[in-house]
Write an enzyme that holds these catalytic residues in place. Structure first.
Site, PDB file in Angstrom:
ATOM      1  N   GLY A  35      49.256  49.858  38.039  1.00  0.00           N
ATOM      2  CA  GLY A  35      50.598  50.196  37.580  1.00  0.00           C
ATOM      3  C   GLY A  35      50.464  51.186  36.435  1.00  0.00           C
ATOM      4  O   GLY A  35      49.684  50.951  35.498  1.00  0.00           O
ATOM      5  N   ASP A  47      54.622  57.022  39.249  1.00  0.00           N
ATOM      6  CA  ASP A  47      53.264  57.238  38.716  1.00  0.00           C
ATOM      7  C   ASP A  47      53.142  58.578  38.009  1.00  0.00           C
ATOM      8  O   ASP A  47      52.310  58.731  37.111  1.00  0.00           O
ATOM      9  CB  ASP A  47      52.239  57.138  39.847  1.00  0.00           C
ATOM     10  CG  ASP A  47      51.971  55.676  40.148  1.00  0.00           C
ATOM     11  OD1 ASP A  47      52.760  55.076  40.885  1.00  0.00           O
ATOM     12  OD2 ASP A  47      51.001  55.132  39.572  1.00  0.00           O
ATOM     13  N   ASN A  61      55.117  58.027  43.667  1.00  0.00           N
ATOM     14  CA  ASN A  61      55.128  56.565  43.514  1.00  0.00           C
ATOM     15  C   ASN A  61      54.462  55.971  44.749  1.00  0.00           C
ATOM     16  O   ASN A  61      54.053  56.705  45.667  1.00  0.00           O
ATOM     17  CB  ASN A  61      56.552  56.043  43.324  1.00  0.00           C
ATOM     18  CG  ASN A  61      56.573  54.588  42.860  1.00  0.00           C
ATOM     19  OD1 ASN A  61      55.886  54.228  41.898  1.00  0.00           O
ATOM     20  ND2 ASN A  61      57.331  53.735  43.526  1.00  0.00           N
ATOM     21  N   LYS A  62      54.330  54.683  44.770  1.00  0.00           N
ATOM     22  CA  LYS A  62      53.620  53.976  45.839  1.00  0.00           C
ATOM     23  C   LYS A  62      54.058  54.449  47.218  1.00  0.00           C
ATOM     24  O   LYS A  62      55.244  54.674  47.463  1.00  0.00           O
ATOM     25  CB  LYS A  62      53.874  52.465  45.688  1.00  0.00           C
ATOM     26  CG  LYS A  62      53.173  51.572  46.684  1.00  0.00           C
ATOM     27  CD  LYS A  62      51.681  51.809  46.776  1.00  0.00           C
ATOM     28  CE  LYS A  62      50.990  51.689  45.453  1.00  0.00           C
ATOM     29  NZ  LYS A  62      49.594  52.221  45.488  1.00  0.00           N
ATOM     30  N   ARG A 108      41.261  56.916  38.270  1.00  0.00           N
ATOM     31  CA  ARG A 108      42.247  57.108  39.347  1.00  0.00           C
ATOM     32  C   ARG A 108      42.972  58.433  39.064  1.00  0.00           C
ATOM     33  O   ARG A 108      43.218  58.748  37.899  1.00  0.00           O
ATOM     34  CB  ARG A 108      43.261  55.937  39.405  1.00  0.00           C
ATOM     35  CG  ARG A 108      42.612  54.614  39.847  1.00  0.00           C
ATOM     36  CD  ARG A 108      43.664  53.520  40.031  1.00  0.00           C
ATOM     37  NE  ARG A 108      44.443  53.696  41.250  1.00  0.00           N
ATOM     38  CZ  ARG A 108      45.488  52.930  41.582  1.00  0.00           C
ATOM     39  NH1 ARG A 108      45.877  51.957  40.764  1.00  0.00           N
ATOM     40  NH2 ARG A 108      46.160  53.143  42.700  1.00  0.00           N
TER      41      ARG A 108
HETATM   42  O1  MRU Z   1      48.441  51.531  43.130  1.00  0.00           O
HETATM   43  P1  MRU Z   1      49.261  50.884  42.046  1.00  0.00           P
HETATM   44  O2  MRU Z   1      49.508  49.439  42.273  1.00  0.00           O
HETATM   45  O3  MRU Z   1      48.696  51.193  40.672  1.00  0.00           O
HETATM   46  O4  MRU Z   1      50.663  51.621  42.155  1.00  0.00           O
HETATM   47  C1  MRU Z   1      51.697  51.250  41.283  1.00  0.00           C
HETATM   48  C2  MRU Z   1      52.981  51.932  41.554  1.00  0.00           C
HETATM   49  O5  MRU Z   1      53.098  52.739  42.441  1.00  0.00           O
HETATM   50  C3  MRU Z   1      54.090  51.635  40.608  1.00  0.00           C
HETATM   51  O6  MRU Z   1      55.323  51.716  41.256  1.00  0.00           O
HETATM   52  C4  MRU Z   1      54.066  52.659  39.478  1.00  0.00           C
HETATM   53  O7  MRU Z   1      52.782  52.720  38.884  1.00  0.00           O
HETATM   54  C5  MRU Z   1      55.065  52.384  38.437  1.00  0.00           C
HETATM   55  S1  MRU Z   1      54.552  51.045  37.423  1.00  0.00           S
HETATM   56  C6  MRU Z   1      55.762  50.794  36.277  1.00  0.00           C
END
Ligand code: MRU
Length: 332
Positions: A56, A227, A237-238, A89
């Site tokens: 996150g 992100d 974002n995800k 990352r």
């Molecule tokens: O791969 P992740 O679990 O790190 O991805 C997280 C996301 O996509 C969240 O939606 C994003 O980081 C926002 S967190 C407030």
């Protein structure tokens, strides 16, 4: 955030510093068990970001700040440490923002622990303001939808997308949340649903593919995190966020993105320049350690997608709710 540990409800953060170690909830073990792990070496902390022990965007940033703190306490070469931590990352801008923040503070002679603790607290304060600003959008009887986990686990505490929900719930507003499971790593089902359950917020987990169906039945608002947000408002974002934004536009459902200043990459002109992390095909092909895909097949596993700004109703930030053409106001 609230978490029941050994039958006792406690307040806990996703990441913190204690007795010379960076401590974090191992988010890969939730919801079945709450396991706390600690690291003394900044390279081990970078690995914990890479293997998603913590994840996150704002939590990745705070964890990176603590990794820089360890590197400084150990007398490491901070330029090399910064490069090693940034390589964990590629997509979340918070990682780069936090490492640069710490490099600047440490070069001014700041105390490493105070600087990193200050960074983590700054995230919590910003998320609290996001909650206040976004909470007023949520009214009695509303049905919301979210994707992935943009809650306290993802942000040290409070959350971005979940912050308005926490705020509204604390004021007694009665609403409901569709939580899309978020294949392949299931952050929606395993993390967001867990946080909403701890808070007592009414929700149902849905398969990712069911979101258009439920939007056709009546969803009042979608809130996700981000992100990385480019200067024109395109945001990463995800994976699966882009699909939801398109379907929301089709049904005229407001689509909000909640994020603090540390996620806005205002020196990047548009979303086409965002590097999308490609993760292992095992995350797609395996389940509970068992391969479920045909042995002969390969999989693709992009961790994020980029949603164009034109699909965004507003950005819920610590500075207020901004239209895509207003996000230059996030420059610090
Ligand atoms: O791969 P992740 O679990 O790190 O991805 C997280 C996301 O996509 C969240 O939606 C994003 O980081 C926002 S967190 C407030």
């Amino acid at each position: 955030m609230k978490a029941t540990i050994d039958g006792v409800q406690k307040d806990i953060r996703a990441v913190w510093f204690e007795n010379g170690r960076v401590m974090m909830i191992d988010q890969r073990r939730l919801p079945s068990e709450i396991v706390i792990v600690g690291f003394e070496d900044h390279l081990d902390v970078a690995e914990a970001i890479r293997n998603m022990t913590t994840r996150g965007a704002p939590s990745i940033g705070a964890t990176a700040a603590y990794a820089m703190c360890l590197a400084a306490l150990d007398g490491c070469d901070l330029v090399k440490a910064a490069a090693d931590i940034k390589s964990a990352r590629p997509t979340a801008y918070d990682l780069f923002y936090a490492v640069d923040y710490m490099s600047a503070r440490l070069s001014e002679g700041a105390d490493p622990v105070e600087a990193a603790d200050g960074y983590a607290q700054m995230m919590v304060d910003k998320c609290t303001a996001i909650g206040r600003n976004g909470g007023r959008l949520i009214e009695d009887g509303m049905k919301l939808m979210t994707h992935c986990n943009a809650g306290a686990l993802a942000t040290v505490d409070v959350g971005t997308a979940l912050a308005p929900m926490r705020d509204a719930h604390s004021r007694g507003v009665d609403f409901f949340v569709y939580v899309s499971e978020t294949r392949p790593r299931l952050q929606g089902m395993q993390l967001t649903a867990w946080e909403l359950a701890q808070e007592g917020i009414d929700h149902r987990i849905i398969p990712d593919g069911a979101s258009a169906y439920y939007m056709s039945q009546g969803v009042d608002m979608i809130i996700t995190g981000a992100d990385r947000i480019a200067a024109n408002g395109d945001f990463a974002n995800k994976i699966g966020t882009f699909d939801k934004a398109i379907v929301a536009k089709h049904f005229g459902i407001p689509f909000y993105v909640a994020a603090p200043a540390s996620t806005f990459n205002l020196d990047m002109s548009d979303g086409s320049k965002i590097v999308i992390e490609q993760r292992s095909e095992d995350e797609v092909c395996m389940m509970n350690g068992q391969r479920i895909a045909p042995a002969e097949s390969h999989a693709l596993n992009p961790a994020f997608d980029v949603t164009p700004a034109e699909l965004v109703t507003g950005f819920i930030t610590e500075k207020g709710i901004l239209r895509p053409d207003e996000i230059h106001l996030m420059r610090e």
